[in-house]
Write a protein that holds these residues in place. Structure first.
Motif, PDB file in Angstrom:
ATOM      1  N   GLN A   1       0.827  -1.211   0.000  1.00 34.95           N
ATOM      2  CA  GLN A   1       0.000   0.000   0.000  1.00 34.95           C
ATOM      3  C   GLN A   1       0.867   1.269   0.000  1.00 34.95           C
TER       4      GLN A   1
ATOM      5  N   GLN B   1       3.620   1.866  -1.433  1.00 36.69           N
ATOM      6  CA  GLN B   1       4.328   2.178  -2.676  1.00 36.69           C
ATOM      7  C   GLN B   1       3.610   3.256  -3.497  1.00 36.69           C
ATOM      8  N   THR B   2       2.322   3.460  -3.237  1.00 38.94           N
ATOM      9  CA  THR B   2       1.561   4.428  -4.038  1.00 38.94           C
ATOM     10  C   THR B   2       1.097   5.636  -3.217  1.00 38.94           C
TER      11      THR B   2
ATOM     12  N   ALA C   1       0.827   9.246  -1.808  1.00 42.19           N
ATOM     13  CA  ALA C   1       1.084  10.512  -2.517  1.00 42.19           C
ATOM     14  C   ALA C   1       2.075  11.402  -1.766  1.00 42.19           C
TER      15      ALA C   1
ATOM     16  N   ARG D   1       8.743  -0.880  -5.787  1.00 42.97           N
ATOM     17  CA  ARG D   1       8.820   0.200  -6.767  1.00 42.97           C
ATOM     18  C   ARG D   1       9.598   1.390  -6.222  1.00 42.97           C
ATOM     19  N   ARG D   2       9.748   1.452  -4.905  1.00 44.95           N
ATOM     20  CA  ARG D   2      10.493   2.538  -4.270  1.00 44.95           C
ATOM     21  C   ARG D   2      11.785   2.010  -3.669  1.00 44.95           C
TER      22      ARG D   2
ATOM     23  N   THR E   1      10.677   7.460  -3.023  1.00 45.33           N
ATOM     24  CA  THR E   1      10.627   7.530  -4.479  1.00 45.33           C
ATOM     25  C   THR E   1      12.034   7.789  -5.005  1.00 45.33           C
TER      26      THR E   1
END
Length: 286
Positions: free
Chosen positions: A31, A33-34, A36, A58-59, A111
């Protein structure tokens, strides 16, 4: 999941969510990873000998070990993360963890555009007291923290401090050559194995000279030095789980506890009983 409410120095109420076990931690990490925001944080606990699935994020990820020891296998190396140490894992790097002892760890996901000087390869550090304090703040922040306010500034400082910390060499390389990789993975699976370089050369139809040359070219060290490092890391993980020094020394292939202790002190600068924090249960008030 445990939710603990705390107030910071300004009196603002912060929520600290603690994920319990690999499944809960993996679900929550997914959760995050996305989210904001450029940095997302969590705290998680893992039972002794629990393992994660092989995965990548992804990060970028930074894991700070609080209690217990985590063994982390990546495609290009094997790391051991004791208490007070942190491991940086870039986005996309496949890895799998194993807990030694009851593990608690704090993690941030960053990120890649906010990397700012931090490594593009896996990197183990001994955390400063400032990194520890800032990570403790990070896991208490709301997910949608104010990027321009106090929280955002603290996270910028945290990333800068992580990139400033010197690297610790508590890891071994796994070379890309498939024959060497198979040998290395076998040794990692059984560090106490007494198979010699000649034995491994015969098993993979290589001459001793060829295997020696390949191993040094791809790892930068001899097979015996590499295997000693593997045994050291295995011992470090097990000592962190509370196993007796004598048992650990014999189980990882040393003939005596004294020989093991001498190697350990030569490599890490301290005796096995003193290297890991909190090995003494008594608290002394000074």
């Amino acid at each position: 999941m445990k939710v603990v409410a705390r107030r910071d120095v300004t009196g603002e109420l912060r929520t600290c969510s603690k994920q319990e076990g690999p499944a809960a931690a993996a679900n929550y990490a997914g959760q995050l990873q996305t989210i904001a925001r450029p940095v997302a944080a969590m705290t998680a606990t893992y039972p002794n000998e629990s393992t994660s699935t092989r995965h990548a994020h992804r990060r970028d990820q930074f894991i700070l070990q609080i209690t217990g020891v985590t063994a982390m296998m990546t495609e290009r190396g094997h790391f051991v993360v004791p208490p007070g140490h942190g491991l940086w894992i870039p986005a996309g790097v496949v890895h799998q963890s194993r807990a030694w002892g009851e593990v608690e760890a704090q993690t941030i996901y960053v990120t890649p555009d906010r990397r700012r000087g931090t490594s593009e390869t896996c990197r183990l550090i001994r955390a400063s007291s400032l990194v520890e304090a800032l990570m403790d703040e990070a896991v208490r922040m709301p997910q949608t923290y104010d990027q321009d306010g106090r929280d955002g500034k603290l996270l910028e400082l945290l990333l800068a401090e992580i990139s400033h910390m010197p690297e610790v060499t508590l890891h071994v390389q796994v070379p890309p050559d498939p024959r060497l990789a198979a040998i290395c993975k076998a040794v990692l699976g059984d560090p106490s194995s007494d198979l010699t370089l000649d034995d491994w050369a015969d098993k993979y139809s290589l001459s001793r000279r060829t295997l020696t040359r390949l191993f040094r070219r791809e790892t930068g060290q001899s097979f015996s030095v590499w295997r000693q490092r593997v045994r050291l890391l295995e011992a470090l993980a097990r000592l962190g789980a509370g196993e007796p020094v004598t048992c650990v020394a014999l189980d990882v292939g040393y003939d005596s506890p004294s020989a093991f202790a001498a190697m350990f002190k030569r490599e890490l600068g301290a005796a096995p009983r003193h290297y890991l924090r909190w090995t003494d249960q008594e608290v002394v008030l000074r």
